[in-house]
Motif scaffolding. Structure first.
Motif, PDB file in Angstrom:
ATOM      1  N   ASN A 247       0.724  -1.160  -0.085  1.00 46.69           N
ATOM      2  CA  ASN A 247       0.004  -0.034   0.026  1.00 46.69           C
ATOM      3  C   ASN A 247       0.811   1.139   0.004  1.00 46.69           C
ATOM      4  OD1 ASN A 247      -2.515  -1.568   0.094  1.00 46.69           O
ATOM      5  ND2 ASN A 247      -2.639  -1.124   2.178  1.00 46.69           N
ATOM      6  N   ALA A 248       1.914   1.068   0.895  1.00 44.77           N
ATOM      7  CA  ALA A 248       2.762   2.396   0.892  1.00 44.77           C
ATOM      8  C   ALA A 248       3.408   2.462  -0.436  1.00 44.77           C
ATOM      9  CB  ALA A 248       3.751   2.406   2.114  1.00 44.77           C
ATOM     10  N   THR A 249       3.792   1.499  -0.970  1.00 43.77           N
ATOM     11  CA  THR A 249       4.665   1.755  -2.284  1.00 43.77           C
ATOM     12  C   THR A 249       3.759   2.192  -3.222  1.00 43.77           C
ATOM     13  OG1 THR A 249       5.975  -0.038  -1.671  1.00 43.77           O
ATOM     14  CG2 THR A 249       6.029   0.526  -3.855  1.00 43.77           C
ATOM     15  N   SER A 250       2.565   1.772  -3.286  1.00 44.85           N
ATOM     16  CA  SER A 250       1.486   2.288  -4.612  1.00 44.85           C
ATOM     17  C   SER A 250       1.196   3.558  -4.307  1.00 44.85           C
ATOM     18  CB  SER A 250       0.620   1.141  -4.585  1.00 44.85           C
ATOM     19  OG  SER A 250      -0.312   1.288  -3.442  1.00 44.85           O
ATOM     20  N   ASN A 251       0.840   4.078  -3.018  1.00 49.16           N
ATOM     21  CA  ASN A 251       0.662   5.247  -2.627  1.00 49.16           C
ATOM     22  C   ASN A 251       1.733   6.390  -2.740  1.00 49.16           C
ATOM     23  OD1 ASN A 251      -2.127   4.363  -1.861  1.00 49.16           O
ATOM     24  ND2 ASN A 251      -1.491   4.493   0.487  1.00 49.16           N
ATOM     25  N   ALA A 252       3.124   5.887  -2.616  1.00 49.64           N
ATOM     26  CA  ALA A 252       3.859   6.943  -3.043  1.00 49.64           C
ATOM     27  C   ALA A 252       4.057   7.353  -4.463  1.00 49.64           C
ATOM     28  CB  ALA A 252       5.167   6.077  -2.585  1.00 49.64           C
ATOM     29  N   ALA A 253       3.571   6.357  -5.294  1.00 50.73           N
ATOM     30  CA  ALA A 253       3.564   6.550  -6.694  1.00 50.73           C
ATOM     31  C   ALA A 253       2.398   7.403  -7.116  1.00 50.73           C
ATOM     32  CB  ALA A 253       3.389   5.178  -7.615  1.00 50.73           C
ATOM     33  N   LEU A 254       1.449   7.717  -6.258  1.00 57.30           N
ATOM     34  CA  LEU A 254       0.256   8.713  -6.710  1.00 57.30           C
ATOM     35  C   LEU A 254       0.797  10.219  -6.548  1.00 57.30           C
ATOM     36  CD1 LEU A 254      -2.448   6.852  -4.779  1.00 57.30           C
ATOM     37  CD2 LEU A 254      -2.027   6.620  -7.234  1.00 57.30           C
ATOM     38  N   LEU A 255       2.159  10.390  -5.989  1.00 57.00           N
ATOM     39  CA  LEU A 255       2.418  11.885  -5.563  1.00 57.00           C
ATOM     40  C   LEU A 255       3.205  12.419  -7.085  1.00 57.00           C
ATOM     41  CD1 LEU A 255       3.893  11.400  -2.203  1.00 57.00           C
ATOM     42  CD2 LEU A 255       1.754  12.183  -2.554  1.00 57.00           C
ATOM     43  N   GLU A 256       3.384  11.684  -7.821  1.00 62.23           N
ATOM     44  CA  GLU A 256       3.919  12.309  -9.064  1.00 62.23           C
ATOM     45  C   GLU A 256       3.286  13.546  -9.410  1.00 62.23           C
ATOM     46  OE1 GLU A 256       6.796  13.065 -11.457  1.00 62.23           O
ATOM     47  OE2 GLU A 256       6.877  11.537  -9.689  1.00 62.23           O
ATOM     48  N   PRO A 257       1.900  13.775  -9.690  1.00 62.37           N
ATOM     49  CA  PRO A 257       1.235  14.771 -10.204  1.00 62.37           C
ATOM     50  C   PRO A 257       1.522  15.994  -9.165  1.00 62.37           C
ATOM     51  CG  PRO A 257      -0.200  13.351  -9.664  1.00 62.37           C
ATOM     52  CD  PRO A 257       0.814  12.809  -9.639  1.00 62.37           C
ATOM     53  N   VAL A 258       1.502  15.957  -7.742  1.00 57.50           N
ATOM     54  CA  VAL A 258       1.872  16.580  -6.890  1.00 57.50           C
ATOM     55  C   VAL A 258       3.236  17.194  -6.841  1.00 57.50           C
ATOM     56  CG1 VAL A 258       1.693  17.242  -4.272  1.00 57.50           C
ATOM     57  CG2 VAL A 258       0.303  15.509  -5.288  1.00 57.50           C
ATOM     58  N   ARG A 259       4.209  15.998  -7.152  1.00 58.88           N
ATOM     59  CA  ARG A 259       5.550  16.504  -7.331  1.00 58.88           C
ATOM     60  C   ARG A 259       5.444  17.601  -8.729  1.00 58.88           C
ATOM     61  NH1 ARG A 259       7.048  12.016  -6.531  1.00 58.88           N
ATOM     62  NH2 ARG A 259       7.800  12.480  -4.627  1.00 58.88           N
ATOM     63  N   LYS A 260       4.862  17.317  -9.460  1.00 58.77           N
ATOM     64  CA  LYS A 260       5.114  18.171 -10.770  1.00 58.77           C
ATOM     65  C   LYS A 260       4.603  19.472 -10.710  1.00 58.77           C
ATOM     66  CE  LYS A 260       3.373  18.226 -15.429  1.00 58.77           C
ATOM     67  NZ  LYS A 260       2.660  17.407 -16.652  1.00 58.77           N
ATOM     68  N   ILE A 261       3.388  19.862  -9.799  1.00 60.33           N
ATOM     69  CA  ILE A 261       2.687  20.780  -9.826  1.00 60.33           C
ATOM     70  C   ILE A 261       3.803  21.637  -8.461  1.00 60.33           C
ATOM     71  CG2 ILE A 261       0.867  22.186  -8.456  1.00 60.33           C
ATOM     72  CD1 ILE A 261      -0.732  19.950  -9.570  1.00 60.33           C
ATOM     73  N   ALA A 262       4.404  21.196  -7.639  1.00 55.64           N
ATOM     74  CA  ALA A 262       5.278  21.870  -6.701  1.00 55.64           C
ATOM     75  C   ALA A 262       6.452  22.329  -7.505  1.00 55.64           C
ATOM     76  CB  ALA A 262       5.613  20.565  -5.671  1.00 55.64           C
ATOM     77  N   GLU A 263       7.185  21.649  -8.343  1.00 50.54           N
ATOM     78  CA  GLU A 263       8.173  21.996  -9.070  1.00 50.54           C
ATOM     79  C   GLU A 263       7.688  23.142 -10.106  1.00 50.54           C
ATOM     80  OE1 GLU A 263       9.436  18.807 -11.314  1.00 50.54           O
ATOM     81  OE2 GLU A 263      10.266  17.687  -9.537  1.00 50.54           O
ATOM     82  N   ALA A 264       6.548  23.266 -10.521  1.00 49.71           N
ATOM     83  CA  ALA A 264       6.217  24.381 -11.397  1.00 49.71           C
ATOM     84  C   ALA A 264       6.184  25.491 -10.582  1.00 49.71           C
ATOM     85  CB  ALA A 264       4.934  24.004 -12.024  1.00 49.71           C
ATOM     86  N   HIS A 265       5.719  25.771  -9.352  1.00 48.54           N
ATOM     87  CA  HIS A 265       5.464  26.694  -8.425  1.00 48.54           C
ATOM     88  C   HIS A 265       6.513  27.012  -7.614  1.00 48.54           C
ATOM     89  CE1 HIS A 265       1.186  27.597  -9.428  1.00 48.54           C
ATOM     90  NE2 HIS A 265       0.833  26.309  -9.379  1.00 48.54           N
ATOM     91  N   GLY A 266       7.458  26.429  -7.514  1.00 50.64           N
ATOM     92  CA  GLY A 266       8.782  26.445  -6.728  1.00 50.64           C
ATOM     93  C   GLY A 266       8.271  26.222  -4.940  1.00 50.64           C
ATOM     94  N   ALA A 267       7.326  25.176  -5.143  1.00 51.64           N
ATOM     95  CA  ALA A 267       6.647  24.988  -3.685  1.00 51.64           C
ATOM     96  C   ALA A 267       7.312  23.693  -3.327  1.00 51.64           C
ATOM     97  CB  ALA A 267       5.193  25.117  -3.829  1.00 51.64           C
ATOM     98  N   THR A 268       6.697  23.394  -2.075  1.00 51.73           N
ATOM     99  CA  THR A 268       6.947  21.652  -1.762  1.00 51.73           C
ATOM    100  C   THR A 268       5.647  20.918  -2.046  1.00 51.73           C
ATOM    101  OG1 THR A 268       5.938  22.388   0.696  1.00 51.73           O
ATOM    102  CG2 THR A 268       8.467  22.616   0.409  1.00 51.73           C
ATOM    103  N   LEU A 269       5.905  19.800  -1.872  1.00 49.90           N
ATOM    104  CA  LEU A 269       4.564  18.902  -1.877  1.00 49.90           C
ATOM    105  C   LEU A 269       3.604  18.940  -1.010  1.00 49.90           C
ATOM    106  CD1 LEU A 269       6.714  17.204  -3.722  1.00 49.90           C
ATOM    107  CD2 LEU A 269       5.648  14.995  -3.000  1.00 49.90           C
ATOM    108  N   GLY A 270       3.899  19.227   0.333  1.00 42.80           N
ATOM    109  CA  GLY A 270       3.040  19.458   1.243  1.00 42.80           C
ATOM    110  C   GLY A 270       2.368  20.829   1.112  1.00 42.80           C
ATOM    111  N   GLN A 271       3.028  21.678   0.543  1.00 38.28           N
ATOM    112  CA  GLN A 271       2.369  23.368   0.237  1.00 38.28           C
ATOM    113  C   GLN A 271       1.147  23.176  -0.598  1.00 38.28           C
ATOM    114  OE1 GLN A 271       5.592  25.636  -0.558  1.00 38.28           O
ATOM    115  NE2 GLN A 271       5.546  26.584   1.511  1.00 38.28           N
ATOM    116  N   VAL A 272       1.263  22.203  -1.714  1.00 38.19           N
ATOM    117  CA  VAL A 272       0.536  21.995  -2.905  1.00 38.19           C
ATOM    118  C   VAL A 272      -0.752  21.043  -2.156  1.00 38.19           C
ATOM    119  CG1 VAL A 272       0.193  20.401  -4.984  1.00 38.19           C
ATOM    120  CG2 VAL A 272       2.409  21.895  -4.775  1.00 38.19           C
ATOM    121  N   ALA A 273      -0.362  20.191  -1.535  1.00 37.29           N
ATOM    122  CA  ALA A 273      -1.474  19.344  -0.751  1.00 37.29           C
ATOM    123  C   ALA A 273      -2.354  20.291   0.139  1.00 37.29           C
ATOM    124  CB  ALA A 273      -1.050  18.418   0.140  1.00 37.29           C
TER     125      ALA A 273
END
Length: 343
Positions: A247-273
């Motif tokens: 579960n942990a492994t598959s859920n970690a893979a779901l973060l890719e769009p969060v990571r993409k958006i964070a990079e675009a804004h110069g933000a962290t994943l947590g800030q996007v969430a």
């Protein structure tokens, strides 16, 4: 965008329900300062409380069950020093004993009267600003429990009432007995059960939504590629299905769009969430005041910057499917949650 996220300005304020006080648009969950996430540096936690207030956070959230009263006692000096500046929220209903595995739920009036007096004593205050029923016991009529809570308001022991993990119909039933200022339920990119009925009811009634675990208990920060190996002893997430094995492994893979958006804004994943949660206020036309928990000043400052991040419609669409793809329940036993009572 990175500069605006770290500007140091205070966060905005929103009303806590129709008749409640103005509070910072983000609160602070204090549970982890006493239990559940391993050892705590108490001095660092106190610094985090002060930093939160300085940043405009005014809603501080605890419960009698956190550390079996220890969290309320820890927070009492801070509350006492800043009593007129903060909105103090605590909860009753989850009963613990010397058996570390036992968790009971009590909503009977006698227990409510006992619980509020104990919390007032530990918090060293004469009145609780926001008093939640932490979990619902369906065996006790809701009107009976809320009626007992309303009596606390009339006695001057409590200012405003809240509920946690109730359904939309339950929220309406309770609100008819006495106005409910806030509904606290889990709400994040990983957990959207609350949208089934409670969010709509809250918007209709003018009840503020206070999302707990808006960072998915830390998972949405990207910290756990394999949570089962990362967590220390004493961390309750070891028992959480979403943090376990595959579960942990598959859920970690779901973060890719969060990571993409964070990079675009110069933000962290947590800030996007967190920004996603904050923007649900406009989506659903209600006040939304997430209460991410942290014991560290650095993380606190990161979190309170999140309301300055605005996600575009395309970015919101990219994040939309995540919750439906999460593996594992929120808790090992979901029986006490609103999800178990949805029709």
């Amino acid at each position: 965008m990175a500069d605006s996220l770290t500007s140091g300005s205070k966060i905005a304020q929103v009303p806590l329900g129709n008749d409640g006080p103005l509070v910072g648009v983000q609160g602070l969950g204090c549970m982890g300062m006493s239990e559940f996430y391993g050892d705590t540096d108490q001095a660092a936690a106190r610094d985090t409380l002060e930093a939160a207030l300085e940043a405009g956070v005014t809603l501080f959230d605890t419960a009698d069950v956190y550390g079996r009263g220890a969290n309320e006692e820890f927070l009492a000096p801070f509350f006492g020093a800043h009593r007129d500046e903060i909105t103090l929220a605590t909860k009753f209903a989850i009963e613990r004993t010397d058996d570390p595995k036992y968790r009971g739920v009590r909503n009977d009036p006698a227990y409510i009267r006992q619980a509020v007096d104990a919390s007032l004593k530990r918090l060293k205050t004469e009145v609780i600003d926001l008093y939640y029923m932490h979990r619902r016991d369906p065996a006790v009529p809701l009107a009976e429990s809320v009626g007992a809570m309303a009596e606390l308001v009339r006695q001057g022991k409590v200012k405003h009432l809240g509920l946690s993990e109730v359904t939309g119909p339950e929220l309406r039933e309770a609100h008819a007995v006495h106005p409910i200022a806030a509904l606290q339920s889990e709400w994040s990119l990983f957990s959207r059960d609350v949208e089934r009925s409670a969010v709509g009811a809250a918007a209709e009634l003018g009840v503020a939504l206070v999302p707990y675990s808006p960072l998915g208990r830390g998972f949405l920060t990207g910290a756990f590629a394999d949570a089962g190996k990362e967590l220390s002893s004493g961390d309750f997430r070891q028992s959480m299905p979403r943090f376990t094995g595959d579960n942990a492994t598959s859920n970690a893979a779901l973060l890719e769009p969060v990571r993409k958006i964070a990079e675009a804004h110069g933000a962290t994943l947590g800030q996007v969430a967190l920004a996603w949660v904050q923007q649900q206020a406009a989506v659903h036309s209600l006040a939304v005041i997430p209460i991410p928990g942290t014991r560290r000043t650095s993380r606190l400052r990161e979190n309170v910057a999140a309301p300055g991040l605005t996600l575009t419609p395309d970015e919101l669409a990219l994040l939309e499917p995540i919750a439906s793809e999460v593996s594992g329940d929120r808790y090992p036993d979901m029986s006490a949650t609103s999800t178990a009572r949805e029709q």
